[in-house]
Write an enzyme that holds these catalytic residues in place. Structure first.
Site: not given
Length: 279
Positions: A71, A108
């Site tokens: 990420k 997210d």
């Protein structure tokens, strides 16, 4: 044939990757909307990430989700980074645009907020102070989302105090660190409690404290979804507190990517939840 003329293809990159439920999620939406395309999981070791990632547009990929441990790394290859991905310091949703550019986003926090809004109608981050447990990447996204939704204060606790201190310094005065041993005291007066740690997951120990100091009006959320009802949520149920499980965060965070890659805005509903929970 250009990549845009091929059947739409997307996927998820991680290492390891066998646990991911993302293909089930996106394939459910593909089937529902009658889209001829696919979404696949790709296990990419860190040492191979750069070469593998750069080959994806040539293979017809319109975008990918990115999970641990890539990420943060993926930001180095992005042409444009969204404000929220830059603030969090990580991206989970990549879009390969027709002009050759690479757009990195982090959905997210979006998934977190949409899950709480759907599971606890009327809830708002601005309802009052929040207690966030954990100081990893998920905590970054949750803190960013809560602040964007008006949380007046975030109390942050982590087993390793220094990691929580570092994260609090990055987000500013509204985030303050509390000691892991004093978490129950920190529940006094909070409106929202969020567990972003692995404690409570299948095979892991439960959180080492109770909700006895938390207001009955507080909303309790665990971003874990295996098991769906964690020990923390079981206690919230027993105390008749509002609670929201973690599955919806996974489902909602996938929506922006699916729309960007396949051109359809998907929905999160009970049929999708049932499909995701099926053996």
């Amino acid at each position: 044939m250009t990549s845009r003329n091929r059947l739409p293809l997307a996927g998820v990159l991680g290492w390891p990757i066998a646990h991911t439920r993302s293909p089930r999620l996106h394939r459910h939406w593909l089937a529902r909307h009658g889209i001829e395309g696919d979404y696949i999981s790709l296990g990419i070791e860190p040492r191979d990430f750069e070469s593998a990632f750069q080959s994806l547009p040539l293979l017809g990929f319109r975008g990918v989700n990115v999970t641990i441990p890539h990420k943060e790394t993926v930001l180095r290859f992005a042409t444009k980074v969204s404000d929220r991905a830059a603030l969090i310091g990580a991206a989970n949703t990549i879009t390969f645009r027709e002009d050759g550019s690479i757009y990195a986003d982090n959905t997210d926090g979006y998934g977190f907020l949409e899950n709480l809004r759907a599971g606890a109608p009327g809830w708002k981050g601005s309802d009052g102070p929040a207690l966030v447990l954990g100081a990893g990447g998920a905590a970054r996204a949750v803190i960013s989302a809560l602040l964007s939704d008006g949380a007046p204060e975030i109390r942050l606790a982590n087993r390793t105090r220094s990691r929580a201190d570092f994260l609090a310094d990055q987000f500013g005065a509204k985030v303050r660190t509390v000691d892991w041993l004093h978490v129950e005291d920190a529940m006094d007066g909070v409106a929202t409690i969020v567990n972003t740690t692995a404690l409570g997951m299948t095979g892991q120990q439960a959180l080492p404290f109770s909700l006895k100091r938390a207001p009955r009006t507080a909303l309790v959320n665990d971003i874990v979804y295996a098991p769906l009802i964690t020990p923390l949520l079981e206690e919230a149920q027993s105390r008749r507190m509002r609670w929201v499980d973690g599955l919806g965060m996974l489902l909602h965070q996938g929506r922006p990517g699916f729309e960007a890659w396949y051109g359809v805005a998907p929905e999160v509903d009970e049929d999708l939840r049932a499909a995701m929970l099926a053996d």
